[in-house]
Design a protein around this motif. Structure first.
Motif, PDB file in Angstrom:
ATOM      1  N   GLU A  93      18.624  42.512  11.368  1.00  0.00           N
ATOM      2  CA  GLU A  93      18.205  42.829  10.000  1.00  0.00           C
ATOM      3  C   GLU A  93      16.735  42.475   9.790  1.00  0.00           C
ATOM      4  O   GLU A  93      15.962  43.257   9.216  1.00  0.00           O
ATOM      5  CB  GLU A  93      19.064  42.061   8.993  1.00  0.00           C
ATOM      6  CG  GLU A  93      20.512  42.523   8.901  1.00  0.00           C
ATOM      7  CD  GLU A  93      21.342  41.623   8.006  1.00  0.00           C
ATOM      8  OE1 GLU A  93      21.807  42.111   6.958  1.00  0.00           O
ATOM      9  OE2 GLU A  93      21.523  40.439   8.342  1.00  0.00           O
ATOM     10  N   ILE A  94      16.345  41.304  10.261  1.00  0.00           N
ATOM     11  CA  ILE A  94      14.958  40.847  10.090  1.00  0.00           C
ATOM     12  C   ILE A  94      14.022  41.682  10.957  1.00  0.00           C
ATOM     13  O   ILE A  94      12.945  42.089  10.521  1.00  0.00           O
ATOM     14  CB  ILE A  94      14.841  39.343  10.432  1.00  0.00           C
ATOM     15  CG1 ILE A  94      15.683  38.524   9.445  1.00  0.00           C
ATOM     16  CG2 ILE A  94      13.385  38.883  10.394  1.00  0.00           C
ATOM     17  CD1 ILE A  94      15.888  37.075   9.831  1.00  0.00           C
ATOM     18  N   GLY A  95      14.446  41.962  12.188  1.00  0.00           N
ATOM     19  CA  GLY A  95      13.625  42.763  13.097  1.00  0.00           C
ATOM     20  C   GLY A  95      13.364  44.155  12.564  1.00  0.00           C
ATOM     21  O   GLY A  95      12.259  44.700  12.705  1.00  0.00           O
ATOM     22  N   ASP A  96      14.365  44.758  11.915  1.00  0.00           N
ATOM     23  CA  ASP A  96      14.196  46.102  11.353  1.00  0.00           C
ATOM     24  C   ASP A  96      13.157  46.114  10.244  1.00  0.00           C
ATOM     25  O   ASP A  96      12.393  47.075  10.100  1.00  0.00           O
ATOM     26  CB  ASP A  96      15.538  46.613  10.799  1.00  0.00           C
ATOM     27  CG  ASP A  96      16.516  47.010  11.899  1.00  0.00           C
ATOM     28  OD1 ASP A  96      16.067  47.166  13.053  1.00  0.00           O
ATOM     29  OD2 ASP A  96      17.720  47.153  11.609  1.00  0.00           O
ATOM     30  N   ILE A  97      13.121  45.052   9.458  1.00  0.00           N
ATOM     31  CA  ILE A  97      12.147  44.961   8.360  1.00  0.00           C
ATOM     32  C   ILE A  97      10.755  44.607   8.889  1.00  0.00           C
ATOM     33  O   ILE A  97       9.743  45.172   8.467  1.00  0.00           O
ATOM     34  CB  ILE A  97      12.594  43.903   7.322  1.00  0.00           C
ATOM     35  CG1 ILE A  97      13.842  44.383   6.575  1.00  0.00           C
ATOM     36  CG2 ILE A  97      11.468  43.577   6.346  1.00  0.00           C
ATOM     37  CD1 ILE A  97      13.635  45.615   5.713  1.00  0.00           C
ATOM     38  N   VAL A 114       6.289  35.176  14.501  1.00  0.00           N
ATOM     39  CA  VAL A 114       6.500  33.814  13.988  1.00  0.00           C
ATOM     40  C   VAL A 114       7.107  33.878  12.582  1.00  0.00           C
ATOM     41  O   VAL A 114       8.048  33.141  12.261  1.00  0.00           O
ATOM     42  CB  VAL A 114       5.178  33.012  13.965  1.00  0.00           C
ATOM     43  CG1 VAL A 114       5.387  31.645  13.314  1.00  0.00           C
ATOM     44  CG2 VAL A 114       4.638  32.841  15.388  1.00  0.00           C
ATOM     45  N   ALA A 115       6.568  34.771  11.746  1.00  0.00           N
ATOM     46  CA  ALA A 115       7.110  34.932  10.389  1.00  0.00           C
ATOM     47  C   ALA A 115       8.576  35.346  10.437  1.00  0.00           C
ATOM     48  O   ALA A 115       9.422  34.798   9.724  1.00  0.00           O
ATOM     49  CB  ALA A 115       6.288  35.969   9.615  1.00  0.00           C
ATOM     50  N   ALA A 116       8.896  36.304  11.309  1.00  0.00           N
ATOM     51  CA  ALA A 116      10.280  36.790  11.425  1.00  0.00           C
ATOM     52  C   ALA A 116      11.221  35.677  11.879  1.00  0.00           C
ATOM     53  O   ALA A 116      12.333  35.533  11.360  1.00  0.00           O
ATOM     54  CB  ALA A 116      10.332  37.967  12.397  1.00  0.00           C
ATOM     55  N   SER A 117      10.771  34.873  12.839  1.00  0.00           N
ATOM     56  CA  SER A 117      11.596  33.773  13.355  1.00  0.00           C
ATOM     57  C   SER A 117      11.793  32.692  12.303  1.00  0.00           C
ATOM     58  O   SER A 117      12.876  32.100  12.191  1.00  0.00           O
ATOM     59  CB  SER A 117      10.939  33.174  14.604  1.00  0.00           C
ATOM     60  OG  SER A 117      10.763  34.159  15.589  1.00  0.00           O
ATOM     61  N   ALA A 118      10.744  32.426  11.524  1.00  0.00           N
ATOM     62  CA  ALA A 118      10.845  31.420  10.456  1.00  0.00           C
ATOM     63  C   ALA A 118      11.814  31.888   9.366  1.00  0.00           C
ATOM     64  O   ALA A 118      12.585  31.092   8.819  1.00  0.00           O
ATOM     65  CB  ALA A 118       9.467  31.156   9.857  1.00  0.00           C
ATOM     66  N   ARG A 147       6.549  40.040   1.418  1.00  0.00           N
ATOM     67  CA  ARG A 147       7.072  41.400   1.510  1.00  0.00           C
ATOM     68  C   ARG A 147       8.355  41.461   2.344  1.00  0.00           C
ATOM     69  O   ARG A 147       9.325  42.125   1.978  1.00  0.00           O
ATOM     70  CB  ARG A 147       6.007  42.342   2.080  1.00  0.00           C
ATOM     71  CG  ARG A 147       6.352  43.805   1.893  1.00  0.00           C
ATOM     72  CD  ARG A 147       5.163  44.716   2.065  1.00  0.00           C
ATOM     73  NE  ARG A 147       4.759  44.891   3.434  1.00  0.00           N
ATOM     74  CZ  ARG A 147       3.720  44.298   4.010  1.00  0.00           C
ATOM     75  NH1 ARG A 147       2.972  43.467   3.307  1.00  0.00           N
ATOM     76  NH2 ARG A 147       3.406  44.526   5.266  1.00  0.00           N
ATOM     77  N   PHE A 148       8.349  40.771   3.485  1.00  0.00           N
ATOM     78  CA  PHE A 148       9.537  40.774   4.347  1.00  0.00           C
ATOM     79  C   PHE A 148      10.746  40.179   3.618  1.00  0.00           C
ATOM     80  O   PHE A 148      11.837  40.741   3.640  1.00  0.00           O
ATOM     81  CB  PHE A 148       9.274  39.974   5.635  1.00  0.00           C
ATOM     82  CG  PHE A 148       8.315  40.640   6.594  1.00  0.00           C
ATOM     83  CD1 PHE A 148       7.891  41.942   6.409  1.00  0.00           C
ATOM     84  CD2 PHE A 148       7.836  39.950   7.694  1.00  0.00           C
ATOM     85  CE1 PHE A 148       7.011  42.559   7.297  1.00  0.00           C
ATOM     86  CE2 PHE A 148       6.969  40.549   8.596  1.00  0.00           C
ATOM     87  CZ  PHE A 148       6.547  41.846   8.389  1.00  0.00           C
ATOM     88  N   CYS A 149      10.545  39.023   2.976  1.00  0.00           N
ATOM     89  CA  CYS A 149      11.661  38.361   2.279  1.00  0.00           C
ATOM     90  C   CYS A 149      12.153  39.202   1.107  1.00  0.00           C
ATOM     91  O   CYS A 149      13.356  39.292   0.858  1.00  0.00           O
ATOM     92  CB  CYS A 149      11.237  36.975   1.798  1.00  0.00           C
ATOM     93  SG  CYS A 149      11.060  35.769   3.135  1.00  0.00           S
ATOM     94  N   SER A 150      11.228  39.830   0.399  1.00  0.00           N
ATOM     95  CA  SER A 150      11.603  40.684  -0.719  1.00  0.00           C
ATOM     96  C   SER A 150      12.428  41.873  -0.235  1.00  0.00           C
ATOM     97  O   SER A 150      13.466  42.211  -0.829  1.00  0.00           O
ATOM     98  CB  SER A 150      10.344  41.179  -1.436  1.00  0.00           C
ATOM     99  OG  SER A 150      10.674  42.105  -2.451  1.00  0.00           O
ATOM    100  N   ASN A 151      11.987  42.497   0.857  1.00  0.00           N
ATOM    101  CA  ASN A 151      12.711  43.648   1.409  1.00  0.00           C
ATOM    102  C   ASN A 151      14.087  43.256   1.948  1.00  0.00           C
ATOM    103  O   ASN A 151      15.001  44.084   2.010  1.00  0.00           O
ATOM    104  CB  ASN A 151      11.899  44.312   2.519  1.00  0.00           C
ATOM    105  CG  ASN A 151      10.674  45.042   1.981  1.00  0.00           C
ATOM    106  OD1 ASN A 151      10.598  45.332   0.789  1.00  0.00           O
ATOM    107  ND2 ASN A 151       9.714  45.328   2.838  1.00  0.00           N
TER     108      ASN A 151
END
Length: 234
Positions: free
Chosen positions: A191-195, A171-175, A135-139
Motif C-alpha cells: 500500500e505504501i509502495g504504491d503511493i 526512508v519516508a516510506a519505511s518510516a 502527501r504520502f500520509c494524506s493519500n
C-alpha cells in the motif's frame, strides 16, 4: 503565379499580414511549441500553478538551445524539466508522479534528469523526507499522529546514520510503515509502495536497517497501539 486570397488572411495590430501556413514554422520552433504544450498538460494534470510550468518551459528552452541532449526524446526532456521545476519551486513530485502524467518511464525521466543537471548550470534543492511525508500520509488516509511519528522516525534514522545511501523517498516510506504498524491504522508495504512509487523490497530493506533501533526512533510521547516489541521484523 498563385495569388493569395486577401480575405483569408489575418492581420496584426500594425496591419501586416499574418500567415498561418505550418510550413513557415521551423522544425525547432515546432518542437518548442509541442514541448511547451506537453509541459502545460503535465502541470494541469498535477494541479500545479502556472509558474511551475513556466520554469519548466525555460529549462526546456535552455536544454534545447544548448543541444547537449540531442537525440533524446523531447517528451522525456519535458518530463525531466517538470520534475526539476517542481523541486526548485518547493513542491517536489516523485518520478512516479511525473511518469503518471507523461508518456515517459520513471527510468528514462531519471536518466534525462541527471543529464540535464550535468549539462546545465542548474541546481535543485536537496530533497528531505519531510517533503513527501504529508502527501504520502494524506493519500494513505493516515491520521496526523502517524504522520508526525513517521516524520520524527525518518529524521532520527537519518541523524543516527541508519539509512546511509537510501533515498529520502524510501526512508519516508519505511518510516511511514514503522509508524503505521505501531498504530491502529496499519498499512502494509505494498500500500505504501504504491503511493510512494517505490518497490516493496526497497521499503523492506530500509525498514530492516531501522528496526533494530526502533525504540530510539519513536517520539517520546507516541501512544502505541502495538508495542515496539510486536512490530514486524521486516
Amino acid at each position: 503565379m498563385i495569388a493569395t486570397d486577401p480575405t483569408s488572411m489575418s492581420y496584426d495590430e500594425h496591419g501586416n499580414p499574418m500567415y498561418k501556413n505550418r510550413r513557415t514554422i521551423s522544425s525547432a520552433d515546432r518542437a518548442l511549441i509541442n514541448a511547451f504544450r506537453e509541459i502545460g498538460n503535465m502541470g494541469d494534470r498535477l494541479n500545479l500553478p502556472k509558474m511551475i510550468a513556466d520554469r519548466a518551459n525555460n529549462l526546456f528552452k535552455q536544454v534545447n538551445d544548448g543541444k547537449a541532449l540531442k537525440g533524446r526524446s523531447n517528451d522525456a526532456i519535458a518530463a525531466a524539466c517538470m520534475y526539476i521545476a517542481c523541486r526548485q519551486e518547493g513542491v517536489p513530485r516523485t518520478f512516479k508522479e511525473i511518469c503518471a502524467v507523461s508518456k515517459i518511464s520513471k527510468k528514462e525521466i531519471g536518466r534525462v534528469f541527471k543529464l540535464i543537471l550535468k549539462n546545465l548550470e542548474t541546481n535543485v534543492e536537496l530533497i528531505t523526507t519531510g517533503d513527501f511525508m504529508s502527501r504520502f500520509c494524506s493519500n494513505l488516509g493516515l491520521p496526523t499522529s502517524v504522520q508526525k511519528a513517521a516524520t520524527h522516525i525518518a529524521r532520527k534514522a537519518v541523524d543516527m546514520d541508519l539509512v546511509a545511501g537510501r533515498s529520502p523517498i524510501s526512508v519516508a516510506a519505511s518510516a511511514i510503515y514503522m509508524a503505521s504498524q505501531a498504530s491502529a491504522d496499519k498499512k502494509n508495504q505494498k500500500e505504501i509502495g504504491d503511493i510512494a512509487g517505490v518497490a516493496e523490497v526497497t521499503i523492506r530493506q530500509a525498514y530492516k536497517q531501522m528496526y533494530p533501533r526502533a525504540h530510539d526512533l519513536f517520539p517520546a510521547d507516541y501512544k502505541f497501539h502495538t508495542p515496539v516489541e510486536q512490530l514486524p521484523t521486516q
